[in-house]
Every structure is written in structure tokens, then in C-alpha cells.
Design a protein around this motif. Structure first.
Motif, short mmCIF file in Angstrom:
data_model
loop_
_atom_site.label_atom_id
_atom_site.label_comp_id
_atom_site.label_asym_id
_atom_site.label_seq_id
_atom_site.Cartn_x
_atom_site.Cartn_y
_atom_site.Cartn_z
N ILE A 86 7.30 7.65 -1.48
CA ILE A 86 6.01 6.56 -1.01
C ILE A 86 5.73 5.20 -2.27
CG2 ILE A 86 5.04 7.37 -2.91
CD1 ILE A 86 3.51 6.54 0.33
N PHE A 87 6.93 5.49 -2.96
CA PHE A 87 6.83 4.22 -3.85
C PHE A 87 8.01 2.53 -3.65
CE2 PHE A 87 5.97 8.14 -6.65
CZ PHE A 87 5.13 7.31 -6.85
N THR A 88 8.22 3.05 -2.53
CA THR A 88 9.12 1.40 -1.54
C THR A 88 7.87 0.79 -0.67
OG1 THR A 88 9.53 2.65 0.23
CG2 THR A 88 11.18 2.95 -1.43
N TRP A 89 8.08 -0.83 -0.57
CA TRP A 89 6.93 -1.80 0.13
C TRP A 89 6.81 -1.15 1.38
CZ3 TRP A 89 2.88 -3.62 -1.81
CH2 TRP A 89 3.24 -4.14 -3.05
N ARG A 90 8.34 -0.75 2.31
CA ARG A 90 8.45 -0.12 3.82
C ARG A 90 7.30 0.89 3.81
NH1 ARG A 90 13.76 2.22 4.52
NH2 ARG A 90 12.49 3.93 3.47
N ASP A 91 7.42 1.70 2.90
CA ASP A 91 6.56 3.05 3.48
C ASP A 91 5.65 2.85 3.26
OD1 ASP A 91 9.51 4.38 4.07
OD2 ASP A 91 9.83 5.44 1.90
N PHE A 92 5.22 2.23 1.77
CA PHE A 92 3.28 2.02 1.70
C PHE A 92 2.91 1.97 3.06
CE2 PHE A 92 0.75 -0.54 0.34
CZ PHE A 92 -0.36 0.25 -0.81
N PHE A 93 3.47 0.95 3.28
CA PHE A 93 2.67 -0.23 4.77
C PHE A 93 3.43 0.69 5.90
CE2 PHE A 93 3.27 -4.16 2.25
CZ PHE A 93 2.80 -4.18 2.16
N VAL A 94 3.97 1.45 6.08
CA VAL A 94 4.42 2.59 6.79
C VAL A 94 2.93 3.28 6.82
CG1 VAL A 94 5.27 4.65 8.10
CG2 VAL A 94 6.85 3.21 7.34
N CYS A 95 2.86 3.68 6.18
CA CYS A 95 1.10 4.72 5.63
C CYS A 95 0.32 3.66 6.27
CB CYS A 95 1.50 5.47 4.14
SG CYS A 95 3.39 6.72 4.36
N GLN A 96 -0.29 2.88 5.48
CA GLN A 96 -1.45 2.45 5.31
C GLN A 96 -1.79 1.85 7.31
OE1 GLN A 96 -3.80 1.32 3.39
NE2 GLN A 96 -2.33 2.25 2.41
N GLY A 97 -0.42 1.88 7.74
CA GLY A 97 -0.32 1.06 9.35
C GLY A 97 -0.96 2.98 9.94
#
Length: 122
Positions: A86-97
Motif C-alpha cells: 500500500i505504500f507504493t504509488w502504483r498500489d495506492f492509485f489501484v486502491c483509489q481506482g
């Protein structure tokens, strides 16, 4: 002790560089979340509470979309050998998507509810 203006300016620049990703993520969340919260609060204040059972289909679709999106992300990550952090930008934006996709039916329900009240009023 006398402060150097150059060091102060460099310090402020470094602080801005370090905080800019947090500021960007906060703006992204504020804009995305505010759409949903605005329409729900507007609907409730203007037209009162909705029945608990009202919009049950939309809630079910929202839940199914959430589960489907999580399943798709899991399959994509597994196939490509990626790990979720969760602390990477890719996974953060995946969660937001995933959250954005799963809230669309609920936003649509509240929009239709507002439109039906406006149509009955006229």
C-alpha cells in the motif's frame, strides 16, 4: 547564531519536495471523495432520509463491482509477479481506482433519486 538565507531557502525547497506527493494524494482524495459525499449530503439535506431498502440493487451492484475489481487486480498482480504494498504509488492509485469504480452505482442511485424528486416537484 546567524541563519543563512540560502540554507533556509534550500530547506523550504526540500520540505516542499518531500511533501508534494502527500499534497498531490490529498488533493486527489479530496476531489474524488467530495463528489460522492456532496451528492449524498445534498440528497439527504434537500430531500430527507432515504428508505433503508431503497437502492438495494445499486448497493448490491456496488458490492459486486468491488469484489470483481479486487479479483481482476489480484489476477493481474499474480500473472505479472507483482506484490501488493500500500505504500507504493502504483498500489495506492489501484486502491483509489477500485474505490472509484465501486462507488459509481451509489452515486448514480443518489443522482437518480435527486432527479426523481425534481421531476415530481414540477
Amino acid at each position: 547564531m546567524r541563519d543563512s538565507k540560502l540554507l533556509t531557502i534550500i530547506g523550504y525547497i526540500l520540505i516542499f519536495i518531500l511533501l508534494s506527493p502527500i499534497i498531490a494524494a490529498s488533493i486527489y482524495l479530496a476531489i474524488g471523495g467530495s463528489l460522492f459525499y456532496f451528492i449524498v449530503i445534498y440528497s439527504r439535506v434537500k430531500y430527507g432520509k432515504s428508505d433503508v431498502r431503497a437502492g438495494k440493487e445499486y448497493k448490491l451492484v456496488s458490492t459486486l463491482l468491488t469484489l470483481a475489481a479486487i479479483l481482476v487486480v489480484y489476477i493481474v498482480y499474480r500473472k505479472n509477479g507483482l506484490e501488493f504494498d500500500i505504500f507504493t504509488w502504483r498500489d495506492f492509485f489501484v486502491c483509489q481506482g477500485i474505490a472509484f469504480i465501486s462507488f459509481l452505482p451509489l452515486v448514480w442511485y443518489h443522482k437518480k433519486r435527486i432527479d426523481s424528486f425534481k421531476a415530481n416537484k414540477n
